[in-house]
Design a protein around this motif. Structure first.
Motif, mmCIF file in Angstrom:
data_model
loop_
_atom_site.group_PDB
_atom_site.id
_atom_site.type_symbol
_atom_site.label_atom_id
_atom_site.label_comp_id
_atom_site.label_asym_id
_atom_site.label_seq_id
_atom_site.Cartn_x
_atom_site.Cartn_y
_atom_site.Cartn_z
ATOM 1 N N PHE A 299 2.718 8.394 -9.198
ATOM 2 C CA PHE A 299 2.599 9.457 -8.604
ATOM 3 C C PHE A 299 3.516 11.224 -8.847
ATOM 4 O O PHE A 299 4.256 11.339 -8.211
ATOM 5 N N ASP B 21 5.741 -10.265 -10.139
ATOM 6 C CA ASP B 21 4.715 -9.363 -10.525
ATOM 7 C C ASP B 21 5.389 -8.573 -9.260
ATOM 8 O O ASP B 21 5.918 -9.421 -8.227
ATOM 9 N N PHE B 22 4.802 -7.360 -9.275
ATOM 10 C CA PHE B 22 5.068 -7.025 -8.253
ATOM 11 C C PHE B 22 4.196 -5.674 -8.159
ATOM 12 O O PHE B 22 3.552 -4.791 -8.833
ATOM 13 N N CYS B 23 4.176 -4.735 -6.785
ATOM 14 C CA CYS B 23 3.508 -3.316 -6.710
ATOM 15 C C CYS B 23 4.546 -1.940 -6.154
ATOM 16 O O CYS B 23 5.526 -2.022 -6.384
ATOM 17 N N ALA B 24 3.987 -1.341 -6.762
ATOM 18 C CA ALA B 24 5.060 -0.064 -6.357
ATOM 19 C C ALA B 24 3.972 1.278 -5.572
ATOM 20 O O ALA B 24 2.545 1.005 -5.572
ATOM 21 N N HIS C 215 -1.279 -1.652 6.004
ATOM 22 C CA HIS C 215 -2.179 -2.571 5.131
ATOM 23 C C HIS C 215 -1.294 -2.992 4.201
ATOM 24 O O HIS C 215 -1.647 -4.257 3.969
ATOM 25 N N ARG C 216 -1.141 -1.942 3.081
ATOM 26 C CA ARG C 216 -0.958 -2.520 2.075
ATOM 27 C C ARG C 216 0.302 -2.883 2.205
ATOM 28 O O ARG C 216 0.870 -3.975 0.789
ATOM 29 N N LEU D 229 0.028 -6.797 3.103
ATOM 30 C CA LEU D 229 -0.450 -7.943 1.878
ATOM 31 C C LEU D 229 0.217 -7.799 0.915
ATOM 32 O O LEU D 229 0.129 -8.625 0.208
ATOM 33 N N HIS E 226 -2.013 6.017 -8.518
ATOM 34 C CA HIS E 226 -1.585 5.925 -6.791
ATOM 35 C C HIS E 226 -1.321 4.366 -6.752
ATOM 36 O O HIS E 226 -1.002 3.487 -8.150
ATOM 37 N N ASP E 227 -1.114 3.988 -5.387
ATOM 38 C CA ASP E 227 -0.397 2.775 -5.383
ATOM 39 C C ASP E 227 -1.096 1.640 -6.173
ATOM 40 O O ASP E 227 -2.263 1.468 -7.009
ATOM 41 N N PHE E 228 0.084 1.008 -6.833
ATOM 42 C CA PHE E 228 -1.169 -0.366 -8.154
ATOM 43 C C PHE E 228 0.163 -1.674 -7.999
ATOM 44 O O PHE E 228 1.577 -1.658 -7.764
ATOM 45 N N CYS E 229 -0.090 -2.365 -9.086
ATOM 46 C CA CYS E 229 0.503 -3.637 -9.529
ATOM 47 C C CYS E 229 0.617 -4.099 -9.867
ATOM 48 O O CYS E 229 -0.547 -3.145 -11.426
ATOM 49 N N ALA E 230 1.454 -5.035 -10.970
ATOM 50 C CA ALA E 230 1.509 -5.180 -12.221
ATOM 51 C C ALA E 230 1.954 -7.014 -12.248
ATOM 52 O O ALA E 230 2.583 -7.256 -11.152
ATOM 53 N N ILE E 231 0.506 -7.646 -13.015
ATOM 54 C CA ILE E 231 0.636 -9.197 -12.850
ATOM 55 C C ILE E 231 0.786 -9.470 -14.215
ATOM 56 O O ILE E 231 -0.229 -9.337 -14.804
ATOM 57 N N HIS F 153 -4.944 -15.481 -6.508
ATOM 58 C CA HIS F 153 -3.990 -15.535 -4.347
ATOM 59 C C HIS F 153 -3.880 -13.791 -4.400
ATOM 60 O O HIS F 153 -4.832 -13.757 -4.010
ATOM 61 N N ARG F 154 -2.528 -13.982 -5.453
ATOM 62 C CA ARG F 154 -2.521 -12.508 -5.582
ATOM 63 C C ARG F 154 -3.565 -11.349 -6.273
ATOM 64 O O ARG F 154 -3.797 -10.522 -5.573
ATOM 65 N N LEU G 134 -5.443 -10.636 -2.975
ATOM 66 C CA LEU G 134 -4.630 -10.061 -2.037
ATOM 67 C C LEU G 134 -4.797 -8.215 -2.541
ATOM 68 O O LEU G 134 -4.419 -7.741 -1.833
ATOM 69 N N ALA G 135 -4.628 -8.339 -4.100
ATOM 70 C CA ALA G 135 -4.412 -6.691 -4.170
ATOM 71 C C ALA G 135 -5.233 -6.529 -4.339
ATOM 72 O O ALA G 135 -5.579 -4.810 -4.215
ATOM 73 N N GLN H 7 -7.900 -6.418 -2.508
ATOM 74 C CA GLN H 7 -7.716 -6.169 -0.805
ATOM 75 C C GLN H 7 -7.227 -5.164 -0.134
ATOM 76 O O GLN H 7 -7.082 -4.030 1.035
ATOM 77 N N ALA H 8 -5.387 -5.040 -1.020
ATOM 78 C CA ALA H 8 -4.793 -4.226 -0.725
ATOM 79 C C ALA H 8 -5.386 -2.727 -1.421
ATOM 80 O O ALA H 8 -4.726 -1.544 -1.186
ATOM 81 N N GLY H 9 -6.191 -2.991 -2.301
ATOM 82 C CA GLY H 9 -6.740 -1.041 -2.477
ATOM 83 C C GLY H 9 -5.793 -0.951 -3.715
ATOM 84 O O GLY H 9 -6.204 0.273 -4.304
ATOM 85 N N PHE H 10 -5.141 -1.850 -4.274
ATOM 86 C CA PHE H 10 -4.214 -1.522 -5.672
ATOM 87 C C PHE H 10 -4.988 -1.256 -6.891
ATOM 88 O O PHE H 10 -5.725 -1.687 -7.419
ATOM 89 N N VAL I 60 -6.784 8.361 -1.322
ATOM 90 C CA VAL I 60 -7.802 8.186 -1.272
ATOM 91 C C VAL I 60 -9.305 8.708 -0.540
ATOM 92 O O VAL I 60 -9.303 9.845 0.276
#
Lengths: 244, 244
Positions: free
Chosen positions: A86, A130-133, A148-149, A152, B129-134, B148-149, B152-153, B155-158, B243
């Motif tokens: 960001f 596991d986490f998100c930003a 939405h995010r 989810l 942009h928005d993101f996740c760590a798995i 599952h994660r 969903l990640a 579908q969330a557009g991460f 986006v």
């Protein structure tokens, strides 16, 4: 082209969290560009021109840096935290897309300690699974997408870190985000507000979602919501590595 | 208790990415514990005892650190990257939970440059942009939850960063993860494999999901999957701030 651009992360505030790599590139620079409070963190010296600019002019700033590099200048774009989270790295690449020969530019991205990880370290280890930003600002995306995010991410069982949770121009959205989180995660979930971490103005607060109010956050706050297993141990907040 | 524990992140490998804060605490330590290759990064000196240990003994290591601190030792637990991201900080707090007086321990977590952000900086700005760590390892959670994660990640557009994508003991799971990602994101989505970033063994590879194979990753690789807007600009990979 003899000039170059380095996009450098200054970390969350404490000068001992600035990497040697970033110090070295600042020592070689002829020009530093960035948001006013970040440029203010760079010491003035002979041969270095500081170009502070206001918020929300990221593309202008990036184009200015590209023009100076094309003129042979050695330019550092400073971000707080990490420039890839960001911050200015993506803005620079957006500007680079409109140049005829992107590969003619010598560009390096220099990582830094991003706010959520500095905040997590001060709180304990709330991002240990596991986490998100998520950037909660709707300047650059529709607010519906943020909602939405959030849903989810909660359903996925992520711990969550929120950047830019609240500003004067959009005071109601963070209240809405808290409502969604209470719906999805229940009111017992831990939420931490970490303001201005590693600076003299640092303030840490952890409450249950049921007790959280929008006023607990401002634009200098990173908000961290735990997952279903996040809990206190002594004065710390942590998320176990394994799931229940 | 006069002893203390610092859980310190050594960053991804390049010594210029170790913070001054971490250097300072290593200079004061009497004991350093950690996984063998991480302890090997700490220089031996008079008065410092190194305690390298194997992988998967994180709780034993954490208890050893707590016992030494209770004995008045100044203990640094070293992690690569950031200690709060799939590393030793959570393991220490898990061990701390079984002590009668957790607040009697002097514990600090010292952040570092985590692998995904170092990888992102070398690639460009794929996490802009928005993101996740798995963590893709199923040592500490059921594989079903990982699947599952992932869904969903997506579908969330991460954008997504994966730690521990693949090991010899579970060679088939990453192939399954790639299948799920192709189902959810399509075969044109960009995926980057960043191995041993900032070290002499660094190797970067970006392909489309349709071309990705499990062999492109090993346990030293961080995998980054872009969101629907992630694209190339020149030799870089980046995710725009906004986006479409």
């Amino acid at each position: 082209m003899s000039g170059w651009i380095a996009v450098a992360g200054l970390g969350p505030g404490d000068e001992r969290l600035v990497t040697e790599e970033v110090r070295a590139v600042l020592a070689e620079a002829t020009d530093v560009v960035g948001y006013i409070p970040y440029v203010a963190r760079v010491a003035a010296r002979e041969g270095l021109t500081l170009h502070p600019s206001d918020n929300r002019v990221e593309l202008d700033r990036a184009n200015h840096a590209l023009d100076m590099a094309a003129d042979g200048r050695r330019v550092v774009i400073v971000s707080s935290g990490d420039p890839g989270v960001f911050a200015m790295a993506s803005a620079l690449f957006e500007a680079l897309e409109s140049r005829t020969d992107p590969d003619a530019f010598d560009i390096r991205i220099l990582p830094g300690i991003t706010a959520m990880l500095a905040a997590a370290s001060r709180l304990g280890a709330p991002l240990g699974h596991d986490f998100c930003a998520i950037n909660l600002s709707d300047n650059l995306k529709p607010w519906d997408l943020v909602e939405h995010r959030l849903r989810l991410a909660a359903q996925a069982g992520f711990a969550m870190a929120f950047y830019n949770p609240r500003s004067k121009s959009r005071p109601h959205q963070f209240a809405r985000a808290l409502d969604i989180l209470r719906e999805e995660c229940g009111s017992d979930r831990l939420i931490s507000f970490a303001r201005a971490v590693t600076t003299p103005e640092e303030r840490l607060l952890t409450v249950r979602l049921g007790e959280a109010t929008p006023e607990m956050a401002d634009m200098r706050t990173v908000v961290i919501v735990g997952n279903a297993d996040t809990r206190h141990v002594g004065r710390f907040v942590y998320t176990p590595r394994s799931v229940r």
